[in-house]
Write a protein that holds these residues in place. Structure first.
Motif, PDB file in Angstrom:
ATOM      1  N   ALA A   1      89.040  -5.302  61.579  1.00 44.55           N
ATOM      2  CA  ALA A   1      88.811  -5.102  62.928  1.00 44.55           C
ATOM      3  C   ALA A   1      87.513  -5.950  63.065  1.00 44.55           C
ATOM      4  N   SER A   2      86.909  -6.567  64.334  1.00 46.13           N
ATOM      5  CA  SER A   2      85.711  -6.912  64.727  1.00 46.13           C
ATOM      6  C   SER A   2      85.091  -6.170  65.247  1.00 46.13           C
ATOM      7  N   SER A   3      85.945  -5.448  66.056  1.00 43.64           N
ATOM      8  CA  SER A   3      85.970  -4.089  67.425  1.00 43.64           C
ATOM      9  C   SER A   3      86.356  -3.105  66.806  1.00 43.64           C
ATOM     10  N   ILE A   4      84.724  -1.607  67.512  1.00 41.96           N
ATOM     11  CA  ILE A   4      85.254  -0.374  67.520  1.00 41.96           C
ATOM     12  C   ILE A   4      86.003   0.525  69.153  1.00 41.96           C
ATOM     13  N   ASN A   5      86.336   1.312  69.790  1.00 37.39           N
ATOM     14  CA  ASN A   5      86.086   1.629  70.386  1.00 37.39           C
ATOM     15  C   ASN A   5      85.599   3.371  70.408  1.00 37.39           C
ATOM     16  N   THR A   6      84.665   3.126  71.124  1.00 37.85           N
ATOM     17  CA  THR A   6      83.806   4.470  71.070  1.00 37.85           C
ATOM     18  C   THR A   6      83.840   5.473  72.162  1.00 37.85           C
ATOM     19  N   SER A   7      83.058   6.449  72.731  1.00 39.64           N
ATOM     20  CA  SER A   7      83.058   7.053  73.701  1.00 39.64           C
ATOM     21  C   SER A   7      81.503   7.294  73.346  1.00 39.64           C
ATOM     22  N   LEU A   8      80.548   7.955  74.692  1.00 40.45           N
ATOM     23  CA  LEU A   8      79.122   8.426  74.155  1.00 40.45           C
ATOM     24  C   LEU A   8      79.671  10.113  74.083  1.00 40.45           C
ATOM     25  N   LEU A   9      79.070  10.482  72.956  1.00 42.53           N
ATOM     26  CA  LEU A   9      79.182  12.318  72.211  1.00 42.53           C
ATOM     27  C   LEU A   9      80.681  12.298  71.563  1.00 42.53           C
ATOM     28  N   GLY A  10      81.396  11.006  71.720  1.00 37.92           N
ATOM     29  CA  GLY A  10      83.028  11.975  71.182  1.00 37.92           C
ATOM     30  C   GLY A  10      83.720  12.113  72.258  1.00 37.92           C
ATOM     31  N   ILE A  11      83.463  12.451  73.674  1.00 39.66           N
ATOM     32  CA  ILE A  11      84.146  13.236  74.210  1.00 39.66           C
ATOM     33  C   ILE A  11      85.253  12.212  75.151  1.00 39.66           C
ATOM     34  N   GLY A  12      86.633  12.927  74.524  1.00 39.31           N
ATOM     35  CA  GLY A  12      87.916  12.437  74.846  1.00 39.31           C
ATOM     36  C   GLY A  12      88.977  13.658  74.909  1.00 39.31           C
ATOM     37  N   GLU A  13      90.498  13.043  74.993  1.00 31.22           N
ATOM     38  CA  GLU A  13      91.224  13.845  74.506  1.00 31.22           C
ATOM     39  C   GLU A  13      91.272  14.855  73.661  1.00 31.22           C
ATOM     40  N   ARG A  14      91.685  15.972  73.882  1.00 33.93           N
ATOM     41  CA  ARG A  14      92.137  16.661  72.919  1.00 33.93           C
ATOM     42  C   ARG A  14      90.686  17.039  72.083  1.00 33.93           C
ATOM     43  N   THR A  15      90.658  16.135  70.460  1.00 37.64           N
ATOM     44  CA  THR A  15      89.422  16.722  69.886  1.00 37.64           C
ATOM     45  C   THR A  15      88.630  15.064  70.117  1.00 37.64           C
ATOM     46  N   GLY A  16      88.789  14.575  71.060  1.00 35.34           N
ATOM     47  CA  GLY A  16      87.653  13.300  71.273  1.00 35.34           C
ATOM     48  C   GLY A  16      87.977  12.174  70.312  1.00 35.34           C
ATOM     49  N   ASN A  17      87.229  10.974  71.050  1.00 40.02           N
ATOM     50  CA  ASN A  17      87.465   9.834  70.550  1.00 40.02           C
ATOM     51  C   ASN A  17      86.279   9.169  69.556  1.00 40.02           C
ATOM     52  N   CYS A  18      86.252   8.555  69.418  1.00 37.67           N
ATOM     53  CA  CYS A  18      85.084   8.276  67.674  1.00 37.67           C
ATOM     54  C   CYS A  18      83.374   8.296  68.481  1.00 37.67           C
ATOM     55  N   PRO A  19      82.484   8.730  68.338  1.00 38.17           N
ATOM     56  CA  PRO A  19      81.280   8.992  69.180  1.00 38.17           C
ATOM     57  C   PRO A  19      80.515   7.653  68.594  1.00 38.17           C
TER      58      PRO A  19
END
Length: 456
Positions: free
Chosen positions: A277-295
């Motif tokens: 996979a070329s692309s990884i989807n992330t959020s700043l500081l891992g903030i996201g649903e429940r335990t969060g997204n990939c930081p």
């Protein structure tokens, strides 16, 4: 990068009457199981890999909504962090409120090449009108692919779900907009019975329209595992390899979106990169649903380790962003969070402090001062000793080479005596920087003067 040949075997949709819920793997009353089939798939890191951001979508839906000016400011920070390297390639926006649409419009008007503004909608034509009105070139569309969602949430058959998803993709293509298909809950989906035949249809539409269609593999509950030889649907290696070989999806059209429910979001994301996979989807500081997204910040350092550099990215902005979230948005970053927590490069152990006093490379992960504008810090408590106090002085005041204070300096001994007296009197907390500053001012005033001169 070598291309993988698409399998000659064509998988047909299995329009089953009852849902396949993989109850042997997901019994619900027990912790999920990891099964192994011992099938080894080849590692194949794409030549070009990058990061995308969902701070304004998945991140925003898990905390109080950002104000428009906060969205715009964070977007500017993302651009500054990327610094035209193209490593942070896109970010996605909700379009459901006037505030979000206004913020997205302002961000588009910035004219930045990176990150590109994209949107996120549900797979229906009413939502699609918002994308057309905004003039956004690419949009993500929710397409739940596990039987948990198809049968239980949508109350549809697999065929009905596929037909609905394909119709909204066709609508996007007819308007020249690039679809990004978010395959929700792929780590509980029937890969060969639904995912592969569905993605094959998407690739046919892409070929007919000559418009690229992206596939976002969404590990919605963080159930993916990075282990070699693990079975589908939980195998990250198997999912990415399967999308490429069974469906002919090019690496640059595959994106991984993970969650951290089982502490595996970073390792799963890196595995997705490593297996095509070329692309990884992330959020700043891992903030996201429940335990969060990939930081996002975690994947920057994964990128650096896999590719050997981060090009011309400005990594000091990671520290600026952490300070912005803390001060302007009242967001509490756990203090031991890697790279952004207040204690991530702080040592309290006396023996570690002694090592840092000799050479900070011994106990610091890299030059955190140079790379993140975060000098290594030594906290002082009852166990610090002479070495810990000397190390605190040297790191706190950023003393270099001949400026450094030696632990044998008698003035360090006087400060240590004061520290020990504090704990004899019953103190249980660490000594604060402000308290130690007063001691340095009392016993080593020349260090304070040097520090003030540097600052000016």
């Amino acid at each position: 990068m070598k291309s993988l040949r698409k399998s000659s075997y064509e998988h047909c949709l299995q329009n089953v009457g009852t849902p396949n819920l993989y109850k042997d793997i997901f019994p619900y009353s027990e912790v999920p199981k990891v099964n192994f089939n011992q099938i080894q798939v080849p590692m194949d890191l794409p030549e070009n890999i990058w990061i995308t951001d969902t701070t304004f979508r998945d991140g925003q839906q898990s905390m109080p909504p950002y104000a428009a000016e906060q969205i715009i400011r964070i977007f500017d920070y993302l651009h500054k962090l990327d610094n035209n390297s193209g490593i942070i390639r896109q970010t996605e926006f909700f379009l459901y409120t006037e505030k979000d649409r206004k913020a997205a419009q302002v961000c588009m008007e910035r004219g930045y090449k990176f990150p590109e503004v994209t949107s996120w909608i549900r797979a229906n034509k009413e939502d699609f009108k918002l994308v057309k009105e905004m003039g956004i070139k690419e949009t993500g569309m929710l397409m739940s692919c596990s039987d948990y969602h198809i049968f239980k949430k949508l109350n549809k058959t697999r065929q009905q779900a596929m037909d609905m998803y394909l119709s909204i993709v066709e609508e996007a293509l007819n308007n020249g907009i690039h679809p990004r298909c978010h395959l929700e809950d792929i780590t509980r989906a029937d890969f060969y019975g639904f995912v592969v035949p569905f993605v094959n249809k998407l690739m046919e539409l892409s070929k007919q329209s000559n418009i690229p269609i992206k596939i976002r593999a969404c590990d919605t509950l963080g159930l993916g595992v990075p282990y070699s030889g693990a079975s589908l649907p939980r195998s990250v290696q198997g999912l990415i390899h399967g999308l490429r070989t069974n469906c002919g999806v090019p690496s640059e059209m595959i994106e991984w979106h993970g969650h951290n429910d089982f502490y595996a979001v970073v390792s799963n994301s890196s595995t997705a990169w490593l297996y095509g996979a070329s692309s990884i989807n992330t959020s700043l500081l891992g903030i996201g649903e429940r335990t969060g997204n990939c930081p996002l910040e975690a994947m920057i350092f994964e990128y650096a380790q896999l590719k050997g550099s981060t090009g011309n990215m400005n990594l000091h902005v990671i520290t600026e962003l952490a300070q912005y979230f803390k001060k302007e948005m009242n967001y509490n970053i756990p203090e031991r969070t890697p790279f952004v927590g207040s204690q991530f490069n702080v040592t309290r152990a006396g023996i570690h402090a002694d090592g840092i006093l000799k050479d900070e490379e011994i106990y610091n992960i890299f030059d955190t001062d140079k790379i993140l504008d975060r000098p290594v810090v030594v906290a002082v408590n009852q166990y610090s000793g002479l070495a810990g106090i000397a190390a605190w002085i040297n790191t706190y005041y950023r003393l270099k080479d001949d400026e450094k204070v030696d632990k044998k300096d008698p003035r360090v001994g006087e400060i240590r005596e004061w520290v020990e007296e504090q704990y004899k009197e019953g103190r249980t907390t660490i000594i604060g920087n402000n308290e130690l500053e007063l001691m340095v001012e009392k016993y080593m005033p020349e260090i304070l003067k040097k520090s003030e001169t540097k600052a000016s």
